[in-house]
Design an enzyme around this catalytic site. Sequence first.
Site, PDB file in Angstrom:
ATOM      1  N   ASP A 170      23.373 -36.903  -3.823  1.00 53.54           N
ATOM      2  CA  ASP A 170      23.374 -36.045  -5.007  1.00 53.54           C
ATOM      3  C   ASP A 170      24.305 -34.840  -4.904  1.00 53.54           C
ATOM      4  O   ASP A 170      24.562 -34.185  -5.923  1.00 53.54           O
ATOM      5  CB  ASP A 170      21.953 -35.537  -5.290  1.00 53.54           C
ATOM      6  CG  ASP A 170      21.009 -36.655  -5.697  1.00 53.54           C
ATOM      7  OD1 ASP A 170      21.493 -37.745  -6.033  1.00 53.54           O
ATOM      8  OD2 ASP A 170      19.786 -36.432  -5.676  1.00 53.54           O
ATOM      9  N   GLU A 216       0.818  -1.213   0.000  1.00 54.55           N
ATOM     10  CA  GLU A 216       0.000   0.000   0.000  1.00 54.55           C
ATOM     11  C   GLU A 216       0.851   1.261   0.000  1.00 54.55           C
ATOM     12  O   GLU A 216       0.566   2.221  -0.732  1.00 54.55           O
ATOM     13  CB  GLU A 216      -0.945   0.010   1.209  1.00 54.55           C
ATOM     14  CG  GLU A 216      -1.954  -1.123   1.212  1.00 54.55           C
ATOM     15  CD  GLU A 216      -1.488  -2.321   2.014  1.00 54.55           C
ATOM     16  OE1 GLU A 216      -2.320  -2.943   2.686  1.00 54.55           O
ATOM     17  OE2 GLU A 216      -0.274  -2.637   1.963  1.00 54.55           O
TER      18      GLU A 216
END
Length: 361
Positions: free
Chosen positions: A194, A46
């Site tokens: 990984d 705002e």
Amino acid sequence: MALALSLGRRGLGRTWPNPAVGCVIVKGQRIVGRGWTQPGGRPHAETEALAQAGTFAQGADVYVTLEPCAHHGETPPCAQALIDAGVARVFVGARDTDPRVSGKGSQMLRDAGIDVIFDAAEERALAANAGFFARIEEDRPFVTLKLASSFDGRIATATGESQWITGPEARRFVHAQRSRHDAVMVGGGTARKDDPSLTVRGLGMKHQPVRIIVSRRLDLPLMSTLARTAKEVPVILCHGRDADPTLLQTWRDLGAEVLACSASGAQLDPRDVMRQLADRGLTRIFCEGGSALAASLIEADLIDELVGFTAGLTIGAEGLPSIGALGVSRLRNAPRFSLVETRRIGADALHIWRRDPRYVS
């Protein structure tokens, strides 16, 4: 309001613990101000839009995706800023359930003679800040589980090979998804196997999500990519309360933040993990597995959204399943989600499922 929702989405992954809000100010038939919550949660949407509108805000209509705040925090209330600017009407996408704001922002505006209209786009507005609402109402973040699997539901071969089951287009989509979440999460097994970086790459972005590893014993390689880059991109390690104190200090020295979590059997209690991450301020988590972590989150009913990629290859029963054991003996007891979207991404199929299909942004 559609434009305000679009603007608000620009802040996803960057405004936590605050919501990602969008705001549009209209005078007559002309847009005179636009704004969205800035990185770190401030300035609010705002005040950004009001600064752009200047004196044109007098007598204007305001479209904001979430009820304007009414409390004094690090910045003054947005409701008061709208009052001071002399706006005529405020259209609100969704009510703010934060006890400091709920109903108070709209009441402040009405007391000042400003019309407040709650917009018909409420469900989209709720979806836009589902993570903020989950943290306020359920003391946990909104959790998306991403799975990339073969046609027969495998995420790796029997030897552990998993790169790459899906194509480059799907991987690029995943990077875009990472960028819209506060944090990316994997289990300790995935981190060990990984050696992932869990960063957003290939999109020209400087902002990076927090990286979270869930590992009870914290038996992670100290020369991993995550360890080497912990001072550059934040790393949070969720570990058991019985983890080696020397190992904890080593990770702290490397730049990681450590969170001691309660255990549930041989694994960490997923509810306590999520509660502690919510206390840390996180609102949206993108979980990328592995199978054991995925199963524990599903079993604890902590998954809000499933993002699945299915590739046109088969690996067979000896491959690693995408989700670990759930102990389901009857179909009626199986966790179910509702399909909200399917489409083709490169050579792969994307399917998105939600626990509550009403809230689709």
